[in-house]
Motif scaffolding. Structure first.
Motif, short mmCIF file in Angstrom:
data_model
loop_
_atom_site.label_atom_id
_atom_site.label_comp_id
_atom_site.label_asym_id
_atom_site.label_seq_id
_atom_site.Cartn_x
_atom_site.Cartn_y
_atom_site.Cartn_z
N TYR A 338 40.42 23.10 34.58
CA TYR A 338 40.94 22.19 35.60
C TYR A 338 42.44 22.40 35.83
CZ TYR A 338 36.46 19.81 35.37
OH TYR A 338 35.11 19.52 35.42
N ARG A 342 43.73 23.60 42.14
CA ARG A 342 44.73 22.81 42.83
C ARG A 342 44.41 21.33 42.93
NH1 ARG A 342 47.76 26.62 47.29
NH2 ARG A 342 48.18 28.31 45.82
N GLU A 343 43.26 20.95 42.47
CA GLU A 343 42.93 19.53 42.44
C GLU A 343 43.85 18.77 41.49
OE1 GLU A 343 39.10 16.68 41.27
OE2 GLU A 343 38.83 18.85 41.51
N TYR A 344 44.39 19.48 40.52
CA TYR A 344 45.31 18.91 39.54
C TYR A 344 46.70 19.51 39.75
CZ TYR A 344 41.20 16.98 37.21
OH TYR A 344 40.06 16.27 36.93
#
Length: 376
Positions: A338, A342-344
């Motif tokens: 994760y 780019r979600e994080y």
């Protein structure tokens, strides 16, 4: 020895932290994704007096001082690093104009910079002159009551959004002399080139500048003839405290994200924060960042007292930027797969922090500054 911030500095910290977390952080990923200059963020900084923190109120500044500036920049960079670097260079340019400029130059440019009418740009680096700042090829030829500048600059932060650029140019070849000039946009012969597509700080405006028979009045010279390198080095000494502060802010944000993730993520039936391997990565990162913060505060405190601080600024920059890079690597590792998407935010923090070991003097140059101070 008092390690606590003053009441005024704590107020700055609280104000900027609230601004950065509520307004800058939520859109930082979009600024990065779109490679968009965060003009609205720069306007907010101007409204709160954060673009002229190092010169007096009489010129539009807030005169908050180097320590408060370091704290404010750290908070901004932790929320949106692209905004942080725009803030840093604008403050650096304003301080240089205040220190070395004439009264006319101060009145002309400082209120524009602090008021957000345009950013400040520092045009030193050239295609053939990076760490070797004395190897400039840009030349300013004296012609009557003017100078005619020919040459090019690269990697210039804020170059496309500047209301003034400090341009370093050779004014005499033998003996070699470098002088500084204040060049506003729209000056004939002065053009802004392509915007660089960078690994990180993608919202920051980084461009090349070209000077083709660019004629400026003699009154545009900043400081005295031949003082360009002196001005550049003085500006960079203070700028290195800023870069250290940026790195600390970015890395703190990454570690904070990793801490929250480690508390929530469960593997083998329990939160990964209960595993010693994770705990030690976080502990090492936090310890190094606290040490970096103390180095940055020491350098800023010396500057605020008006005593020499070049060695201490280099120590702060090299340690904070390298420790910050290590901390961001650890943060990505804590998040595992994760951390790579780019979600994080941690992958963005890692990309953003890399350049702090390069610009305004590479880590290798900082070690030269430190060692020369020890061995002279």
């Amino acid at each position: 020895m008092d390690f606590l911030l003053s009441e005024e500095q704590l107020q700055v910290e609280d104000m900027v932290r609230n601004l950065a977390r509520k307004e800058f952080a939520p859109k930082a990923a979009l600024v990065d994704e779109e490679s968009r200059y965060p003009a609205e963020n720069m306007s907010r900084l101007a409204e709160l007096g954060l673009l002229g923190m190092l010169y007096p109120v009489g010129y539009g500044g807030s005169e908050a001082g180097p320590i408060a500036y370091s704290v404010a920049l750290r908070e901004v960079a932790g929320a949106c690093a692209s905004t942080g670097v725009g803030m840093a260079v604008t403050n650096m340019v304003g301080e240089a104009i205040f220190r070395f400029g004439t009264e006319e130059q101060r009145r002309a440019y400082l209120p524009l910079l602090s008021g957000g009418k345009g950013a400040g740009a520092f045009a030193l680096t050239e295609p053939g002159a990076g760490s070797d700042a004395g190897g400039l090829a840009t030349f300013a030829r004296e012609d009557g009551d003017t100078f005619v500048i020919d040459g090019s600059k690269v990697f210039i932060t804020n170059g496309g959004n500047a209301c003034v650029s400090i341009v370093m140019a050779v004014t005499q070849k033998s003996p070699r002399r470098i002088s500084a000039f204040l060049v506003p946009p729209g000056t004939p012969g002065y053009s802004v080139g392509k915007r660089e597509h960078k690994m990180g700080l993608k919202g920051s405006d980084t461009v090349s500048l070209s000077f083709d028979g660019c004629r400026v009045p003699k009154s545009s010279m900043l400081g005295k003839p031949g003082e360009g390198l002196k001005i550049a080095l003085a500006a960079l000494d203070g700028g290195r405290i800023g870069i250290a502060s940026q790195a600390i802010g970015i890395a703190r944000a990454a570690v904070s994200a990793a801490v929250e993730y480690a508390k929530d993520r469960r593997q083998f039936g329990r939160p990964i924060s209960e595993f010693q391997a994770i705990q030690w990565m976080l502990a090492d990162a936090a310890t190094e960042l606290d040490a970096a913060q103390l180095l940055a505060y020491r350098a800023a405190s010396l500057k605020e007292k008006g005593v020499p601080f070049a060695k201490e600024a280099s120590m702060a920059k090299v340690f904070a930027t390298e420790a910050g890079n290590r901390a961001c690597h650890k943060a990505v590792q804590v998040l595992g797969g994760y951390g790579y998407i780019r979600e994080y935010p941690v992958e963005r923090h890692l990309r953003d922090i890399k350049v702090t070991t390069i610009y305004e003097g590479t880590s290798e140059v900082q070690r030269l500054v430190i060692s020369r101070s020890l061995l002279r």
